[in-house]
Design a protein around this motif. Structure first.
Motif, PDB file in Angstrom:
ATOM      1  N   ILE A 118      -1.696   8.021  -5.698  1.00 45.39           N
ATOM      2  CA  ILE A 118      -1.004   9.052  -4.913  1.00 45.39           C
ATOM      3  C   ILE A 118      -1.871  10.289  -4.794  1.00 45.39           C
ATOM      4  O   ILE A 118      -2.058  10.843  -3.693  1.00 45.39           O
ATOM      5  N   SER A 121      -4.830   9.682  -2.443  1.00 39.71           N
ATOM      6  CA  SER A 121      -4.431   9.609  -1.042  1.00 39.71           C
ATOM      7  C   SER A 121      -4.048  10.984  -0.495  1.00 39.71           C
ATOM      8  O   SER A 121      -4.484  11.391   0.585  1.00 39.71           O
ATOM      9  N   GLU A 122      -3.239  11.704  -1.254  1.00 44.31           N
ATOM     10  CA  GLU A 122      -2.751  13.010  -0.811  1.00 44.31           C
ATOM     11  C   GLU A 122      -3.872  14.027  -0.688  1.00 44.31           C
ATOM     12  O   GLU A 122      -3.942  14.796   0.286  1.00 44.31           O
ATOM     13  N   LEU A 164       2.872   2.678  -0.709  1.00 44.75           N
ATOM     14  CA  LEU A 164       2.136   3.868  -0.292  1.00 44.75           C
ATOM     15  C   LEU A 164       1.187   3.538   0.853  1.00 44.75           C
ATOM     16  O   LEU A 164       1.118   4.258   1.864  1.00 44.75           O
ATOM     17  N   SER A 165       0.459   2.443   0.713  1.00 46.53           N
ATOM     18  CA  SER A 165      -0.525   2.061   1.727  1.00 46.53           C
ATOM     19  C   SER A 165       0.145   1.704   3.044  1.00 46.53           C
ATOM     20  O   SER A 165      -0.326   2.099   4.123  1.00 46.53           O
ATOM     21  N   THR A 167       3.037   2.755   4.119  1.00 45.11           N
ATOM     22  CA  THR A 167       3.576   3.990   4.693  1.00 45.11           C
ATOM     23  C   THR A 167       2.484   4.789   5.394  1.00 45.11           C
ATOM     24  O   THR A 167       2.670   5.259   6.528  1.00 45.11           O
TER      25      THR A 167
END
Length: 289
Positions: A118, A121-122, A164-165, A167
């Motif tokens: 997370i 990515s963020e 997550l991926s 999304t």
């Protein structure tokens, strides 16, 4: 080609294979790892090949301040934005059923296997968007959808990485940033990471790795090519694809079969008090499960 790439967990296994392959393709690589000696060893491999450019950097992906510092260091090292982020760092945990895992082990595993992804990515997405044509690769696992008994903490973390991926792929559809999620079963590596895996689970992993494992180099090349082509999913082994289809086409049958298989495997009795067991053997690169 010629990417400005950050790879977490670059000191061994799949992470090292990614870093070496990116450099071979003429890229620059910031090799981040919690073990700086291993990260430096990866850089030395790249330098000996005289292809690309690389630097080592300490980073604990479970710590958001470390990840912020990594993003700042990447911009400084590349003299511009990162164009490829590979969230690879992960740890193995397995051999205990839910109810006997222990809260400390849940928090430890999810801190690295999920929160680290997370944070990566963020914090790096703005740089990838700024770079013009960017790529994001998250290393998940077939555990993200297989729901194998005795691997609850690992399964949950990798399922979160898959969600997550997916999304991000939806949110970035039509943009110049490609998202790819890698979901292998076993990858033939022998990384000495700080896993919390029971001895029986290690023996099983070694057996399955001999049967179905692919080399880290093969998996890295395939995943980089997939990201270049804009593919979201990479399931490098046949068994991963079979599990993927079975789970979706025959969900009830799959769940029953997984449960029966789980009962046939060695189990560990719950401890009298929730504790962190420090007697586990080293990880056998369970990232690839």
């Amino acid at each position: 080609r010629r990417a400005r790439a950050v790879v977490t967990g670059a000191g061994s296994g799949i992470g090292r294979a990614f870093a070496v392959e990116i450099a071979r393709r003429g890229g620059q690589v910031l090799c981040a790892d919690i073990d700086q000696d291993r990260a430096h060893a990866t850089v030395e491999i790249i330098e000996r090949a005289d292809r690309g450019r690389a630097s080592a950097y300490f980073c604990d992906v479970s710590q958001v301040d470390d990840m912020r510092a990594l993003a700042d260091r990447a911009r400084e090292y590349f003299s511009g934005p990162t164009s490829l982020m590979i969230n690879n760092a992960g740890v193995g945990i397995g051999g205990r059923a839910v109810g006997s895992i222990g809260i400390d082990d849940w928090e430890w595993a999810l801190g690295i296997n999920l929160r680290g992804m997370i944070y990566g990515s963020e914090l790096f997405l703005p740089q990838l968007q700024e770079s013009g044509t960017g790529g994001l690769i998250n290393v998940a696992s077939a555990a993200a959808f297989s729901a194998a008994p005795g691997m609850g903490a690992y399964n949950v973390g990798k399922a979160g990485v898959l969600a997550l991926s997916e999304t991000m792929a939806a949110e970035l559809a039509g943009s110049d940033v490609a998202v790819t999620v890698l979901c292998p079963t076993f990858v033939r590596t022998n990384v000495a990471a700080d896993g919390r895996i029971t001895a029986d689970a290690i023996k099983l992993a070694q057996t399955l790795m001999r049967i179905t494992g692919r080399s880290a180099d093969q998996v890295a090349r395939q995943t980089l090519d997939a990201n270049d082509r804009g593919r979201l999913y990479v399931l490098p082994q046949l068994d991963a694809r079979i599990i993927w289809l079975a789970k979706r086409l025959l969900p009830r049958t799959y769940a029953v079969g997984a449960g029966l298989l789980g009962r046939a495997l060695p189990t560990v009795e719950p401890p009298a008090q929730p504790v962190v067991d420090e007697s586990f053997v080293p990880e056998y690169d369970m990232r690839g499960i």
